[in-house]
Design an enzyme around this catalytic site. Structure first.
Site: not given
Ligand code: ASP
Length: 332
Positions: A87, A190, A208, A218, A241-242
């Site tokens: 990731s 992340t 990330t 993106r 994160t997310g």
């Molecule tokens: N926050 C990160 C993103 O949207 C991805 C993640 O944390 O899973 O790029």
């Protein structure tokens, strides 16, 4: 919208909604006991209890009297360099075209900030972000320009797509021909790390490869100051994160720091931000998604909260590094 691009769009939105339950795959050691009421300094807190080496590295630096900026930078670099961590950095999962594009941001106690977005072929975006912060008058560089900047400072250009990540991408591509909504078992989480050193100074780092199979170009929340990361040394720090789109819509990390400024504890502030995020995304993102925050204040108190079950974090303090399961808002 052409047939192809519409198809991709449907796939992408499905991915947004469903991606994160798979993030919980490594909760092997996480504890359920809450560490939220303790306060001590120094402290390091990082998202996801998948590997404790980044925290251990940061702790080693703080223990020797190092500062929080070096601790978070060196700490998250461990994850960037790890090919098994798919990731971030080297070995990060690619976008829909099989290209690894990286986002990162860093902030220190002096209020300085640096970030890179859509960076390719450089395995340590966090260190490039630090150089943007320290060597330029800017806050963010993106794409080709960010790469050229890194190369000028001696970073090496390399292929970041490992065999394992390439195979995962191919598998996804093949699956695409049968169904649009392919959901893999790998994660895309992340690493965001916050630290306070023995001098009481706070820094944070966030790095990330973003959402796997994302549309080429993106950029997520991680390099956006105030969304993926925010530090104000008078108050504290927060990181995310997310699904980045949900986090950007509420500038979650900035929101948490501002709530702490108003007197909220880090935990209360994280809970407030998660609820705001759910509310503001409820008519926009129809699918189930995950997003989570961690926070730290000047006293060394911490907070962590997520939209759904499955988020965990690593905490280092008093010489111990342990994993904890986060509390969460939606019980589904
Ligand atoms: N926050 C990160 C993103 O949207 C991805 C993640 O944390 O899973 O790029």
């Amino acid at each position: 919208m052409s047939h192809i691009s519409r198809r991709k769009f449907i796939k992408f939105t499905a991915l947004l909604g469903t991606g994160i339950p798979v993030l919980s795959h490594l909760k092997l050691f996480s504890k359920t006991v809450s560490p939220l009421t303790e306060s001590s300094i120094p402290v390091v807190i990082a998202t996801w209890d998948r590997d404790r080496k980044p925290n251990l590295k940061a702790w080693e630096i703080l223990e020797k009297g190092g500062n929080s900026l070096d601790a978070v930078e060196q700490g998250v670099r461990v994850a960037e360099d790890d090919p098994e961590n798919n990731s971030v950095g080297y070995g990060g999962l690619p976008d829909e075209n099989g290209i690894v594009t990286l986002d990162a941001s860093i902030m220190d106690w002096r209020g300085r900030a640096g970030a890179v977005a859509y960076l390719q072929n450089i395995r340590n975006p966090i260190s490039v972000a630090r150089l943007v912060m320290e060597k330029t008058k800017h806050v963010m560089l993106a794409g080709e320009g960010a790469k050229k900047f890194a190369l000028a400072y001696g970073f090496k250009e390399e292929n970041l797509l490992t065999e394992k990540s390439r195979e995962a991408w191919i598998k996804w591509k093949e699956g695409l021909s049968k169904e649009d909504n392919w959901i893999g078992s790998d994660s895309h989480d992340t690493i965001t790390m916050l630290a306070i050193d023995k001098y009481g100074n706070i820094s944070g780092a966030c790095t990330t490869s973003g959402l796997r199979w994302k549309i080429h170009g993106r950029v997520g929340d991680s390099p956006i100051i105030g969304a993926g990361l925010y530090v104000d040394n008078e108050v504290g720090a927060a990181g995310a994160t997310g699904v980045g789109e949900t986090i950007m819509r509420v500038l979650g990390s900035f929101l948490i720091v501002e709530k702490m400024r108003d007197g909220y504890s880090p935990q209360e502030a994280c809970e407030y931000a998660v609820r705001r995020l759910i509310e503001k995304n409820k008519n926009i993102v129809k699918e189930k998604f995950q997003a989570a925050f961690i926070a730290l204040n000047k006293k060394g108190e911490i907070g962590a909260y997520s939209v759904r079950e499955g988020f965990d974090y690593v905490l280092s303090r008093n010489g111990k590094t342990e994993g904890f399961k986060s509390k969460y808002e939606l019980k589904d």
